[in-house]
Design a protein around this motif. Structure first.
Motif, PDB file in Angstrom:
ATOM      1  N   UNK A   6       1.002  -0.865   0.095  1.00 29.88           N
ATOM      2  CA  UNK A   6      -0.274   0.105   0.455  1.00 29.88           C
ATOM      3  C   UNK A   6       0.753   1.185   0.288  1.00 29.88           C
ATOM      4  N   UNK A   7       1.838   1.210   0.722  1.00 23.57           N
ATOM      5  CA  UNK A   7       2.671   2.159   1.201  1.00 23.57           C
ATOM      6  C   UNK A   7       3.367   2.841  -0.278  1.00 23.57           C
ATOM      7  N   UNK A   8       3.934   1.579  -1.106  1.00 22.52           N
ATOM      8  CA  UNK A   8       4.586   1.443  -2.223  1.00 22.52           C
ATOM      9  C   UNK A   8       3.551   2.311  -3.223  1.00 22.52           C
ATOM     10  N   UNK A   9       2.248   1.974  -3.327  1.00 18.32           N
ATOM     11  CA  UNK A   9       1.300   2.290  -4.077  1.00 18.32           C
ATOM     12  C   UNK A   9       1.053   3.873  -3.959  1.00 18.32           C
ATOM     13  N   UNK A  10       1.476   3.974  -2.644  1.00 22.29           N
ATOM     14  CA  UNK A  10       1.321   5.663  -2.543  1.00 22.29           C
ATOM     15  C   UNK A  10       2.396   6.247  -3.533  1.00 22.29           C
ATOM     16  N   UNK A  11       3.368   5.913  -2.740  1.00 23.83           N
ATOM     17  CA  UNK A  11       4.726   6.602  -3.468  1.00 23.83           C
ATOM     18  C   UNK A  11       5.338   6.834  -5.169  1.00 23.83           C
ATOM     19  N   UNK A  12       4.588   5.510  -4.865  1.00 22.72           N
ATOM     20  CA  UNK A  12       4.827   5.238  -7.077  1.00 22.72           C
ATOM     21  C   UNK A  12       3.966   6.699  -7.360  1.00 22.72           C
ATOM     22  N   UNK A  13       2.785   7.198  -7.222  1.00 26.77           N
ATOM     23  CA  UNK A  13       1.957   7.630  -7.828  1.00 26.77           C
ATOM     24  C   UNK A  13       2.081   9.150  -7.215  1.00 26.77           C
ATOM     25  N   UNK A  14       2.982   9.507  -5.847  1.00 28.31           N
ATOM     26  CA  UNK A  14       3.521  10.986  -5.747  1.00 28.31           C
ATOM     27  C   UNK A  14       4.314  11.030  -6.421  1.00 28.31           C
ATOM     28  N   UNK A  15       5.248  10.154  -6.715  1.00 25.64           N
ATOM     29  CA  UNK A  15       6.449  10.346  -6.645  1.00 25.64           C
ATOM     30  C   UNK A  15       6.533  11.178  -8.881  1.00 25.64           C
ATOM     31  N   UNK A  16       5.872  10.554  -9.737  1.00 31.27           N
ATOM     32  CA  UNK A  16       5.366  10.179 -11.252  1.00 31.27           C
ATOM     33  C   UNK A  16       5.040  11.838 -11.296  1.00 31.27           C
ATOM     34  N   UNK A  17       3.896  12.172 -10.365  1.00 31.40           N
ATOM     35  CA  UNK A  17       3.645  13.491 -10.519  1.00 31.40           C
ATOM     36  C   UNK A  17       4.647  14.549 -10.652  1.00 31.40           C
ATOM     37  N   UNK A  18       4.826  14.441  -9.024  1.00 33.83           N
ATOM     38  CA  UNK A  18       6.245  15.369  -9.174  1.00 33.83           C
ATOM     39  C   UNK A  18       7.442  15.780  -9.279  1.00 33.83           C
ATOM     40  N   UNK A  19       7.825  14.406 -10.141  1.00 30.31           N
ATOM     41  CA  UNK A  19       8.878  14.543 -11.455  1.00 30.31           C
ATOM     42  C   UNK A  19       8.886  15.867 -12.503  1.00 30.31           C
ATOM     43  N   UNK A  20       7.249  16.040 -12.491  1.00 26.29           N
ATOM     44  CA  UNK A  20       7.391  16.818 -13.166  1.00 26.29           C
ATOM     45  C   UNK A  20       7.946  18.501 -12.649  1.00 26.29           C
ATOM     46  N   UNK A  21       8.170  18.257 -11.767  1.00 25.31           N
ATOM     47  CA  UNK A  21       8.353  19.720 -11.409  1.00 25.31           C
ATOM     48  C   UNK A  21      10.228  19.776 -11.226  1.00 25.31           C
ATOM     49  N   UNK A  22      10.767  18.772 -11.035  1.00 28.34           N
ATOM     50  CA  UNK A  22      12.224  18.484 -10.899  1.00 28.34           C
ATOM     51  C   UNK A  22      12.867  19.700 -11.760  1.00 28.34           C
ATOM     52  N   UNK A  23      12.489  20.076 -13.055  1.00 31.49           N
ATOM     53  CA  UNK A  23      12.961  21.355 -13.818  1.00 31.49           C
ATOM     54  C   UNK A  23      13.139  22.989 -13.363  1.00 31.49           C
ATOM     55  N   UNK A  24      11.532  23.311 -12.269  1.00 29.90           N
ATOM     56  CA  UNK A  24      11.903  23.860 -12.398  1.00 29.90           C
ATOM     57  C   UNK A  24      12.396  23.697 -11.032  1.00 29.90           C
ATOM     58  N   UNK A  25      12.624  23.101 -10.223  1.00 27.33           N
ATOM     59  CA  UNK A  25      13.076  23.453  -8.557  1.00 27.33           C
ATOM     60  C   UNK A  25      14.408  23.669  -8.974  1.00 27.33           C
ATOM     61  N   UNK A  26      15.312  22.437 -10.239  1.00 25.41           N
ATOM     62  CA  UNK A  26      16.308  23.208 -10.104  1.00 25.41           C
ATOM     63  C   UNK A  26      16.791  24.209 -10.551  1.00 25.41           C
ATOM     64  N   UNK A  27      15.740  24.807 -11.414  1.00 24.97           N
ATOM     65  CA  UNK A  27      15.592  26.182 -11.510  1.00 24.97           C
ATOM     66  C   UNK A  27      16.062  27.453 -10.300  1.00 24.97           C
ATOM     67  N   UNK A  28      15.423  26.552  -9.145  1.00 25.97           N
ATOM     68  CA  UNK A  28      15.305  27.827  -8.676  1.00 25.97           C
ATOM     69  C   UNK A  28      15.980  27.636  -7.457  1.00 25.97           C
TER      70      UNK A  28
END
Length: 448
Positions: free
Chosen positions: A129-151
């Motif tokens: 259950x925890x693994x499934x939740x983690x994958x969901x959160x991580x795949x969406x959050x990946x879209x925010x990595x380029x702006x995070x590095x620009x910050x």
């Protein structure tokens, strides 16, 4: 030569300079971990599996972003040195190169995290259950990595220019947006843990746009090139390799700690997620002095002012210890109250309260480690830091593996895990003190 100035000495008003840079940096750095604290509090009431999943996903995401922290730290040192030498155009040109590098690395990192989300999460061995939740959160959050590095990169440029106020304003706006969106999307719209991830992505994108615009305006004012300069970007990348090694060693320690915590039980993993987030918030607060150290050390060495570099170093070390003691008292006072805001599970609350006692005790040592780390980064002493942090990792690894092998679980296991982590911080602080008391890192000039 004794590197420590006489108590009370303050040549050229260095206390004022430190405070001018450190106070806004402190407030901005406190705001940054509040992204995860807000997500932890909001996601925690979805259930223990969601909170544990957030812990695993956060470990992967923070690693994917923080291994590139040299985009901020290295850029601060380079820009500050050139500013101290009176080369504003060169300082901003180096800053623009850092922005381009951050965008390239951000896109590549986002692709890796999105494609490999499942195997990356599976490494931690959490419950299904925890693994499934983690994958969901991580795949969406990946879209925010380029702006995070620009910050990261844009913040580094502004710090090098001795401006910590602008990143503060942007960070506060970003945190407010993130908290509001996460609450709305998780509990209002009903998107669950994915809503928390989308809130962070939107907020980080807004922060990146705001900071990049400020840097571009400054570069245009001094006639610095805004285009992609292959040589400059490549130089920034090569200069960042030692800091990348240093950061990978630090992230390896945190990932190993989370890996051990995953085997202690789901309530303990959930408690560890909050404890490591609280620790991050506290160390980011201590890191405000390190940010000031980076900016002032780079500028003073660029201007050839070795005496001021010594004075500000040991001034901030003393402040780091005192600030750490204040945080120790604060966390000990609140260690049974803080868990109430993150989970309704009594097992999670009990484990978190116990872990926070150790988190509190480690703070003065963290103050020394973070300040001196910042001083040496500002001086451009990255190669020594890379080797030293690798040695510190080697010292920590047997302690963590021993806990895993012994098989201690529950609250007792979590407490011993944090004791081992505290020992790592003590070894790290001792090594940095030894280096700072010498003169090998004190190299002056516009470039190291």
């Amino acid at each position: 030569m004794d590197p420590s100035p006489a108590p009370g000495a303050d040549p050229r008003g260095l206390r004022g300079e430190v405070l001018r840079l450190a106070v806004p940096a402190f407030l901005a750095l406190v705001a940054e971990p509040l992204f995860l604290l807000a997500d932890s509090a909001i996601v925690g009431y979805l259930g223990t599996s969601s909170l544990a999943g957030l812990g695993v996903a956060s470990g992967v995401l923070l690693t994917a972003v923080n291994i590139f922290v040299f985009l901020a730290y290295g850029t601060t040192a380079v820009v500050a040195r050139r500013l101290g030498a009176g080369d504003e155009r060169g300082a901003l040109t180096a800053g623009v190169d850092g922005l381009w590098l951050s965008l390239v690395l951000g896109v590549l990192a986002a692709l890796v995290v999105w494609v490999w989300a499942e195997p990356l999460v599976a490494i931690f061995g959490a419950t299904p259950d925890a693994t499934a939740e983690a994958v969901t959160y991580l795949r969406v959050s990946a879209l925010g990595i380029p702006p995070m590095l620009l910050v990261l990169a844009a913040t580094g440029v502004l710090r090098g220019l001795q401006d910590t106020r602008t990143p503060l304003i942007v960070a506060v706006a970003g945190f407010t947006t993130n908290a509001a969106l996460s609450l709305l999307l998780v509990h209002g719209v009903g998107w669950g843990i994915a809503g928390a991830a989308w809130g962070t992505v939107v907020a980080q994108t807004g922060m990146a746009v705001a900071l990049v615009v400020v840097v571009i305006r400054g570069a245009s004012r001094f006639g610095a090139s805004l285009g992609f300069a292959t040589a400059g970007v490549l130089r920034s990348a090569l200069d960042g390799i030692p800091l990348l090694v240093r950061t990978l060693s630090l992230r390896a320690v945190l990932l190993i700690t989370t890996w051990v915590a995953a085997g202690l039980g789901e309530p303990e993993l959930a408690a560890h997620q909050v404890a490591i987030t609280v620790w991050s918030a506290l160390t980011f607060a201590l890191d405000a002095l390190a940010i000031a150290a980076q900016a002032l050390t780079g500028k003073s060495l660029g201007a050839g002012e070795v005496e001021d570099t010594h004075a500000v170093t040991w001034l901030m070390v003393r402040w780091g210890v005192w600030f750490g003691l204040v945080l120790t008292a604060l966390i000990l006072l609140l260690h049974r109250i803080i868990p109430l805001g993150f989970s309704s599970d009594p097992e999670v609350r009990a484990a978190l309260a116990a872990a926070l006692v150790v988190v509190a005790v480690v703070q003065p040592v963290s103050g020394v480690a973070f300040v001196l780390d910042g001083v040496l980064i500002g001086a451009g002493d990255a190669r020594w830091l890379a080797v030293a942090q690798t040695v510190f990792l080697v010292v920590y690894l047997p302690m963590a593996l021993a806990l895993k092998a012994v098989g201690v679980v529950g609250v007792t296991g979590l407490v011993w895990l944090w004791v081992a982590f505290g020992a790592f911080m003590a070894v790290r602080a001792a090594g940095l003190v030894w280096r700072a008391r010498g003169d090998a890192w004190l190299i002056t000039g516009a470039t190291r």
